[in-house]
Design a protein around this motif. Structure first.
Motif, PDB file in Angstrom:
ATOM      1  N   ASP A   1       0.827  -1.209   0.000  1.00 55.47           N
ATOM      2  CA  ASP A   1       0.000   0.000   0.000  1.00 55.47           C
ATOM      3  C   ASP A   1       0.857   1.252   0.000  1.00 55.47           C
ATOM      4  O   ASP A   1       0.496   2.267  -0.577  1.00 55.47           O
ATOM      5  CB  ASP A   1      -0.893   0.061   1.244  1.00 55.47           C
ATOM      6  CG  ASP A   1      -1.987  -0.977   1.249  1.00 55.47           C
ATOM      7  OD1 ASP A   1      -2.397  -1.410   0.161  1.00 55.47           O
ATOM      8  OD2 ASP A   1      -2.424  -1.350   2.350  1.00 55.47           O
TER       9      ASP A   1
ATOM     10  N   GLU B   1      -9.324   5.993   2.292  1.00 51.82           N
ATOM     11  CA  GLU B   1     -10.724   5.764   1.911  1.00 51.82           C
ATOM     12  C   GLU B   1     -10.928   4.357   1.352  1.00 51.82           C
ATOM     13  O   GLU B   1     -11.936   3.708   1.650  1.00 51.82           O
ATOM     14  CB  GLU B   1     -11.189   6.822   0.916  1.00 51.82           C
ATOM     15  CG  GLU B   1     -11.377   8.175   1.573  1.00 51.82           C
ATOM     16  CD  GLU B   1     -11.707   9.290   0.605  1.00 51.82           C
ATOM     17  OE1 GLU B   1     -11.469   9.135  -0.622  1.00 51.82           O
ATOM     18  OE2 GLU B   1     -12.191  10.341   1.075  1.00 51.82           O
ATOM     19  N   GLU B   2      -9.979   3.866   0.551  1.00 52.03           N
ATOM     20  CA  GLU B   2     -10.059   2.493   0.050  1.00 52.03           C
ATOM     21  C   GLU B   2     -10.084   1.505   1.199  1.00 52.03           C
ATOM     22  O   GLU B   2     -10.868   0.548   1.194  1.00 52.03           O
ATOM     23  CB  GLU B   2      -8.866   2.171  -0.849  1.00 52.03           C
ATOM     24  CG  GLU B   2      -8.918   2.773  -2.219  1.00 52.03           C
ATOM     25  CD  GLU B   2      -7.632   2.518  -3.009  1.00 52.03           C
ATOM     26  OE1 GLU B   2      -6.896   1.562  -2.676  1.00 52.03           O
ATOM     27  OE2 GLU B   2      -7.367   3.283  -3.947  1.00 52.03           O
ATOM     28  N   LYS B   3      -9.209   1.711   2.167  1.00 46.28           N
ATOM     29  CA  LYS B   3      -9.144   0.821   3.325  1.00 46.28           C
ATOM     30  C   LYS B   3     -10.446   0.868   4.120  1.00 46.28           C
ATOM     31  O   LYS B   3     -10.956  -0.153   4.562  1.00 46.28           O
ATOM     32  CB  LYS B   3      -7.967   1.186   4.240  1.00 46.28           C
ATOM     33  CG  LYS B   3      -6.619   0.916   3.623  1.00 46.28           C
ATOM     34  CD  LYS B   3      -6.427  -0.567   3.469  1.00 46.28           C
ATOM     35  CE  LYS B   3      -5.118  -0.915   2.840  1.00 46.28           C
ATOM     36  NZ  LYS B   3      -4.966  -2.357   2.672  1.00 46.28           N
TER      37      LYS B   3
ATOM     38  N   ASN C   1     -13.362   1.540   3.025  1.00 47.65           N
ATOM     39  CA  ASN C   1     -14.475   1.010   2.247  1.00 47.65           C
ATOM     40  C   ASN C   1     -14.397  -0.483   1.971  1.00 47.65           C
ATOM     41  O   ASN C   1     -15.282  -1.017   1.340  1.00 47.65           O
ATOM     42  CB  ASN C   1     -14.606   1.778   0.923  1.00 47.65           C
ATOM     43  CG  ASN C   1     -15.072   3.188   1.142  1.00 47.65           C
ATOM     44  OD1 ASN C   1     -15.819   3.463   2.059  1.00 47.65           O
ATOM     45  ND2 ASN C   1     -14.602   4.103   0.316  1.00 47.65           N
ATOM     46  N   GLY C   2     -13.363  -1.143   2.430  1.00 43.97           N
ATOM     47  CA  GLY C   2     -13.336  -2.556   2.132  1.00 43.97           C
ATOM     48  C   GLY C   2     -12.258  -3.362   2.797  1.00 43.97           C
ATOM     49  O   GLY C   2     -12.368  -4.566   2.891  1.00 43.97           O
ATOM     50  N   ASP C   3     -11.254  -2.727   3.265  1.00 46.12           N
ATOM     51  CA  ASP C   3     -10.129  -3.472   3.823  1.00 46.12           C
ATOM     52  C   ASP C   3      -9.961  -3.204   5.303  1.00 46.12           C
ATOM     53  O   ASP C   3      -8.856  -3.036   5.781  1.00 46.12           O
ATOM     54  CB  ASP C   3      -8.830  -3.091   3.106  1.00 46.12           C
ATOM     55  CG  ASP C   3      -8.846  -3.480   1.656  1.00 46.12           C
ATOM     56  OD1 ASP C   3      -8.156  -2.814   0.886  1.00 46.12           O
ATOM     57  OD2 ASP C   3      -9.534  -4.444   1.290  1.00 46.12           O
ATOM     58  N   LYS C   4     -11.061  -3.150   6.057  1.00 43.43           N
ATOM     59  CA  LYS C   4     -10.975  -2.933   7.501  1.00 43.43           C
ATOM     60  C   LYS C   4     -10.114  -3.980   8.146  1.00 43.43           C
ATOM     61  O   LYS C   4     -10.061  -5.115   7.693  1.00 43.43           O
ATOM     62  CB  LYS C   4     -12.374  -2.997   8.125  1.00 43.43           C
ATOM     63  CG  LYS C   4     -13.163  -1.756   7.968  1.00 43.43           C
ATOM     64  CD  LYS C   4     -12.812  -0.822   9.050  1.00 43.43           C
ATOM     65  CE  LYS C   4     -13.971   0.078   9.374  1.00 43.43           C
ATOM     66  NZ  LYS C   4     -13.621   1.003  10.395  1.00 43.43           N
TER      67      LYS C   4
ATOM     68  N   GLU D   1      -9.027  -6.914  10.312  1.00 44.19           N
ATOM     69  CA  GLU D   1      -9.773  -8.064  10.786  1.00 44.19           C
ATOM     70  C   GLU D   1      -9.512  -8.241  12.262  1.00 44.19           C
ATOM     71  O   GLU D   1      -8.394  -8.139  12.722  1.00 44.19           O
ATOM     72  CB  GLU D   1      -9.342  -9.315  10.018  1.00 44.19           C
ATOM     73  CG  GLU D   1      -9.718  -9.210   8.557  1.00 44.19           C
ATOM     74  CD  GLU D   1      -9.562 -10.538   7.853  1.00 44.19           C
ATOM     75  OE1 GLU D   1      -9.634 -11.575   8.532  1.00 44.19           O
ATOM     76  OE2 GLU D   1      -9.386 -10.519   6.646  1.00 44.19           O
TER      77      GLU D   1
END
Length: 82
Positions: free
Chosen positions: A55, A71-73, A75-78, A80
């Motif tokens: 990244d 923003e990408e993170k 919106n989808g890559d929280k 775990e």
């Protein structure tokens, strides 16, 4: 959540950087590799995300690049939870 405003806040609070423009690069503000590590850690904590080394494989990111990555993170890559 306004990522851009929060990033500006981080830059001011942690690095004393004010009057940031979205097209500025981190090198414009003399953010070195150690500062980048600190910025990474602060952003990961503030936004509850996790960056990979891939990244951050950008030689001279703009503020906009960093905002878009966060923003990408978000919106989808929280992160775990284990």
């Amino acid at each position: 959540m306004d990522v851009e405003k929060q990033l500006y806040s981080i830059l001011e609070e942690s690095f004393g950087i004010r009057n940031v423009e979205i097209t500025d690069t981190l090198k414009d503000w003399e953010i070195d590799s150690l500062d980048m590590v600190e910025l990474r850690m602060i952003c990961e904590e503030r936004f509850d995300i996790e960056f990979t080394d891939d990244d951050l494989d950008i030689s001279n990111p703009t503020i906009e690049d960093v905002v878009e990555l966060i923003e990408e993170k978000l919106n989808g890559d929280k992160k775990e939870t284990s």
